[in-house]
Write an enzyme that holds these catalytic residues in place. Structure first.
Site, PDB file in Angstrom:
ATOM      1  N   LYS A   1       0.913  -1.283  -0.005  1.00  0.00           N
ATOM      2  CA  LYS A   1       0.098  -0.016  -0.111  1.00  0.00           C
ATOM      3  C   LYS A   1       0.849   1.265   0.206  1.00  0.00           C
ATOM      4  CE  LYS A   1      -4.212  -2.034   1.427  1.00  0.00           C
ATOM      5  NZ  LYS A   1      -3.867  -3.530   2.229  1.00  0.00           N
TER       6      LYS A   1
ATOM      7  N   ILE B   1       5.956  10.136  -1.557  1.00  0.00           N
ATOM      8  CA  ILE B   1       6.502  11.094  -2.625  1.00  0.00           C
ATOM      9  C   ILE B   1       7.066  10.119  -3.612  1.00  0.00           C
ATOM     10  CG2 ILE B   1       6.806  13.011  -1.443  1.00  0.00           C
ATOM     11  CD1 ILE B   1       9.790  12.132  -1.702  1.00  0.00           C
TER      12      ILE B   1
ATOM     13  N   ASN C   1       9.711   9.862  -5.348  1.00  0.00           N
ATOM     14  CA  ASN C   1      10.916   8.996  -5.200  1.00  0.00           C
ATOM     15  C   ASN C   1      10.929   7.963  -4.408  1.00  0.00           C
ATOM     16  OD1 ASN C   1      13.900   9.068  -5.879  1.00  0.00           O
ATOM     17  ND2 ASN C   1      14.034   9.654  -3.762  1.00  0.00           N
TER      18      ASN C   1
HETATM   19  O1  3DU Z   1      -9.928 -10.351   5.682  1.00  0.00           O
HETATM   20  P1  3DU Z   1      -9.026 -11.280   5.106  1.00  0.00           P
HETATM   21  O2  3DU Z   1      -8.316 -12.144   6.167  1.00  0.00           O
HETATM   22  O3  3DU Z   1      -9.437 -12.216   3.922  1.00  0.00           O
HETATM   23  O4  3DU Z   1      -7.702 -10.510   4.362  1.00  0.00           O
HETATM   24  C1  3DU Z   1      -7.733  -9.753   3.579  1.00  0.00           C
HETATM   25  C2  3DU Z   1      -6.275  -9.093   2.923  1.00  0.00           C
HETATM   26  O5  3DU Z   1      -6.626  -8.067   2.009  1.00  0.00           O
HETATM   27  C3  3DU Z   1      -5.567  -8.647   3.983  1.00  0.00           C
HETATM   28  O6  3DU Z   1      -4.263  -8.937   3.663  1.00  0.00           O
HETATM   29  C4  3DU Z   1      -5.944  -7.190   3.895  1.00  0.00           C
HETATM   30  O7  3DU Z   1      -4.765  -6.296   4.366  1.00  0.00           O
HETATM   31  C5  3DU Z   1      -6.075  -6.799   2.366  1.00  0.00           C
HETATM   32  N1  3DU Z   1      -7.003  -5.686   2.026  1.00  0.00           N
HETATM   33  C6  3DU Z   1      -8.228  -5.663   2.455  1.00  0.00           C
HETATM   34  O8  3DU Z   1      -8.504  -6.637   3.401  1.00  0.00           O
HETATM   35  C7  3DU Z   1      -8.983  -4.588   1.894  1.00  0.00           C
HETATM   36  C8  3DU Z   1      -8.365  -3.651   1.179  1.00  0.00           C
HETATM   37  O9  3DU Z   1      -9.266  -2.762   0.835  1.00  0.00           O
HETATM   38  C9  3DU Z   1      -7.220  -3.967   0.457  1.00  0.00           C
HETATM   39  C10 3DU Z   1      -6.486  -4.922   1.180  1.00  0.00           C
END
Ligand code: 3DU
Length: 216
Positions: A62, A66, A68
């Protein structure tokens, strides 16, 4: 990443032996494995290279900085063997452009977060999700992340991104259903806890793949 079972395993464990054994069991069913801070902070960046034996790796860092700094982070992930990196878009166009440019250098991919899947996403993210999705298209990202907990949002994001890839977390532990997300337009669902938290991760993954198959 080759679209076969439309399932991505979110491997949010922090122990290397556990990560390897779950990957081995689930690899047959998963088109990719998504790793993030829990696993990398727990075991080191080298885990990416070790997991590439089982599936392509999506690094969910995620990235939100910036241009760089974004470039440095993405390069490290690609050097370690990641096929794709997940980045935030709210930092703006110049940051995203730099991530996409870096991915091109390595012939890899960038996915941009739009609306997140948890309830708090309604506080700030939902109103700007469309704009983030449009920017992902304009900056030529490979795809976007959209919430399986809100299939109607996946539908709207699909309308905006056209044929970009949509990967969709929120299935199982967060309450979303794989079939609903796929029917709404997701290419892949991302599933973590309901697979890695199970005593039989392979069987759980197979169940989800069967559910997805039925709605094709
Ligand atoms: O809820 P779960 O255990 O199935 O995991 C979901 C994964 O997806 C987890 O790694 C979380 O950090 C990621 N994730 C979201 O759950 C929601 C988002 O919007 C983006 C990533």
């Amino acid at each position: 990443m080759q679209k076969k079972n439309q399932l991505i395993l979110a491997l949010d464990v922090t122990n290397k032996a556990q990560a390897l054994s779950i990957s081995k069991e689930v690899a047959y069913f998963a088109d990719a494995i998504k790793i993030g801070y829990p696993l990398v902070l727990g075991t080191g960046l080298g885990i990416i290279g070790q997991l590439t034996e089982f599936a392509p790796i999506i690094a969910d860092f995620k990235v939100a900085d910036i241009p760089n700094t974004d470039r440095l982070i993405c390069s490290q992930a690609f050097e370690a063997g990641a096929s794709a990196v997940i980045v935030h878009g709210f930092t703006g166009r110049d940051s995203l452009v730099e991530c996409v440019r870096t991915a091109r250098e390595y012939n890899r991919e960038i996915f941009v977060v739009t609306e997140m899947s948890h309830p708090g996403a309604l506080d700030f993210m939902q109103p700007v999700a469309g704009g983030l999705a449009r920017m992902a298209v304009e900056c030529r990202a490979s795809g976007v992340v959209a919430p399986a907990t809100r299939p109607e949002s996946v539908k709207e994001i699909r309308r905006i991104v056209g044929n970009l890839t949509i990967i969709s977390p929120g299935v199982g532990a967060q309450g979303g259903r794989a079939s609903d997300a796929i029917r709404a337009g997701a290419d892949y669902v991302i599933v973590g806890r309901s697979i890695y938290g199970s005593k039989t991760p392979g069987k759980e993954a197979e169940k989800i793949v069967n559910e997805i198959e039925k709605c094709r």
